[in-house]
Design a protein around this motif. Structure first.
Motif, mmCIF file in Angstrom:
data_model
loop_
_atom_site.group_PDB
_atom_site.id
_atom_site.type_symbol
_atom_site.label_atom_id
_atom_site.label_comp_id
_atom_site.label_asym_id
_atom_site.label_seq_id
_atom_site.Cartn_x
_atom_site.Cartn_y
_atom_site.Cartn_z
ATOM 1 N N THR A 175 -12.005 10.063 -6.836
ATOM 2 C CA THR A 175 -11.242 11.307 -6.818
ATOM 3 C C THR A 175 -9.872 11.048 -7.412
ATOM 4 O O THR A 175 -9.437 9.913 -7.543
ATOM 5 C CB THR A 175 -11.077 11.848 -5.382
ATOM 6 N N GLY A 176 -9.199 12.101 -7.777
ATOM 7 C CA GLY A 176 -7.881 11.954 -8.368
ATOM 8 C C GLY A 176 -7.960 12.110 -9.867
ATOM 9 O O GLY A 176 -8.718 12.918 -10.375
ATOM 10 N N SER A 205 9.021 8.276 -17.597
ATOM 11 C CA SER A 205 7.667 8.177 -18.155
ATOM 12 C C SER A 205 6.602 8.058 -17.071
ATOM 13 O O SER A 205 5.422 8.184 -17.354
ATOM 14 C CB SER A 205 7.570 7.015 -19.143
ATOM 15 N N TRP A 206 7.006 7.856 -15.807
ATOM 16 C CA TRP A 206 6.016 7.806 -14.726
ATOM 17 C C TRP A 206 5.286 9.134 -14.594
ATOM 18 O O TRP A 206 4.167 9.189 -14.112
ATOM 19 C CB TRP A 206 6.659 7.413 -13.393
ATOM 20 N N LEU A 207 5.889 10.208 -15.096
ATOM 21 C CA LEU A 207 5.253 11.517 -15.029
ATOM 22 C C LEU A 207 3.990 11.581 -15.878
ATOM 23 O O LEU A 207 3.138 12.436 -15.658
ATOM 24 C CB LEU A 207 6.240 12.595 -15.476
ATOM 25 N N GLU A 208 3.858 10.691 -16.852
ATOM 26 C CA GLU A 208 2.693 10.680 -17.735
ATOM 27 C C GLU A 208 1.521 9.878 -17.155
ATOM 28 O O GLU A 208 0.434 9.909 -17.702
ATOM 29 C CB GLU A 208 3.075 10.099 -19.101
ATOM 30 N N MET A 209 1.739 9.167 -16.062
ATOM 31 C CA MET A 209 0.685 8.356 -15.450
ATOM 32 C C MET A 209 0.044 9.110 -14.303
ATOM 33 O O MET A 209 0.706 9.878 -13.625
ATOM 34 C CB MET A 209 1.260 7.050 -14.902
ATOM 35 N N SER A 210 -1.240 8.863 -14.093
ATOM 36 C CA SER A 210 -1.940 9.523 -12.998
ATOM 37 C C SER A 210 -3.010 8.600 -12.432
ATOM 38 O O SER A 210 -4.190 8.737 -12.735
ATOM 39 C CB SER A 210 -2.558 10.829 -13.500
ATOM 40 N N VAL A 257 0.879 -1.157 0.000
ATOM 41 C CA VAL A 257 0.000 0.000 0.000
ATOM 42 C C VAL A 257 0.917 1.207 0.000
ATOM 43 O O VAL A 257 1.717 1.366 0.923
ATOM 44 C CB VAL A 257 -0.928 0.014 1.235
ATOM 45 N N CYS A 258 0.849 2.018 -1.050
ATOM 46 C CA CYS A 258 1.796 3.121 -1.144
ATOM 47 C C CYS A 258 1.236 4.264 -1.975
ATOM 48 O O CYS A 258 0.177 4.158 -2.587
ATOM 49 C CB CYS A 258 3.124 2.637 -1.706
ATOM 50 N N HIS A 259 1.983 5.327 -2.004
ATOM 51 C CA HIS A 259 1.630 6.543 -2.715
ATOM 52 C C HIS A 259 1.700 6.309 -4.225
ATOM 53 O O HIS A 259 2.483 5.490 -4.702
ATOM 54 C CB HIS A 259 2.613 7.643 -2.300
ATOM 55 N N GLY A 260 0.903 7.054 -4.964
ATOM 56 C CA GLY A 260 0.875 6.936 -6.419
ATOM 57 C C GLY A 260 2.222 7.113 -7.083
ATOM 58 O O GLY A 260 2.508 6.483 -8.107
ATOM 59 N N VAL A 271 5.155 6.151 -5.977
ATOM 60 C CA VAL A 271 5.872 4.869 -5.866
ATOM 61 C C VAL A 271 5.280 3.864 -6.848
ATOM 62 O O VAL A 271 6.011 3.150 -7.540
ATOM 63 C CB VAL A 271 5.812 4.330 -4.422
ATOM 64 N N ILE A 272 3.973 3.824 -6.935
ATOM 65 C CA ILE A 272 3.305 2.897 -7.857
ATOM 66 C C ILE A 272 3.715 3.198 -9.293
ATOM 67 O O ILE A 272 4.074 2.297 -10.053
ATOM 68 C CB ILE A 272 1.779 2.975 -7.688
ATOM 69 N N ARG A 273 3.685 4.462 -9.663
ATOM 70 C CA ARG A 273 4.051 4.826 -11.042
ATOM 71 C C ARG A 273 5.488 4.427 -11.347
ATOM 72 O O ARG A 273 5.786 3.913 -12.429
ATOM 73 C CB ARG A 273 3.848 6.324 -11.259
ATOM 74 N N TYR A 274 6.385 4.643 -10.403
ATOM 75 C CA TYR A 274 7.779 4.261 -10.603
ATOM 76 C C TYR A 274 7.905 2.748 -10.770
ATOM 77 O O TYR A 274 8.593 2.264 -11.671
ATOM 78 C CB TYR A 274 8.633 4.752 -9.429
ATOM 79 N N LEU A 275 7.237 1.983 -9.909
ATOM 80 C CA LEU A 275 7.314 0.525 -9.992
ATOM 81 C C LEU A 275 6.752 0.002 -11.312
ATOM 82 O O LEU A 275 7.282 -0.956 -11.879
ATOM 83 C CB LEU A 275 6.588 -0.114 -8.807
#
Length: 89
Positions: free
Chosen positions: A62-63, A23-28, A3-6, A8-12
């Motif tokens: 949300t988000g 490219s994690w900057l393009e994910m939300s 369970v972690c912050h977005g 960290v998830i995007r990086y993984l």
């Protein structure tokens, strides 16, 4: 299970896909979304889902997928011009 912050998830996810980690900057992913990455027996990664919010009722999402507390079409912050106003002639 993690369970972690977005961020960290995007990086993984970028690491699992073997793409440039920038490219994690393009994910939300949305708030409380589910991302599933399977580690195969041979050590390979398989991304099964990213940012799944299907378990959350639409009016509570949300988000990146919306915000239940405000109109979806409105910006989160008022837009402000950085250009000075030009006086009318």
């Amino acid at each position: 299970m993690m369970v972690c912050h977005g961020n960290v998830i995007r990086y993984l996810v970028t690491r699992a896909l073997g793409v440039d980690t920038k490219s994690w900057l393009e994910m939300s992913p949305g708030h409380a979304s589910i991302t599933r990455i399977r580690v195969e027996a041979d050590g390979r990664f398989k991304v099964l889902s990213v940012g799944d919010v299907g378990h959350i009722p639409a009016n509570m999402r949300t988000g990146s997928t919306g915000d239940a507390d405000r109109d979806l079409g409105a910006p989160a912050l008022p837009l402000q011009s950085t250009t000075p106003a030009v006086p009318a002639r």
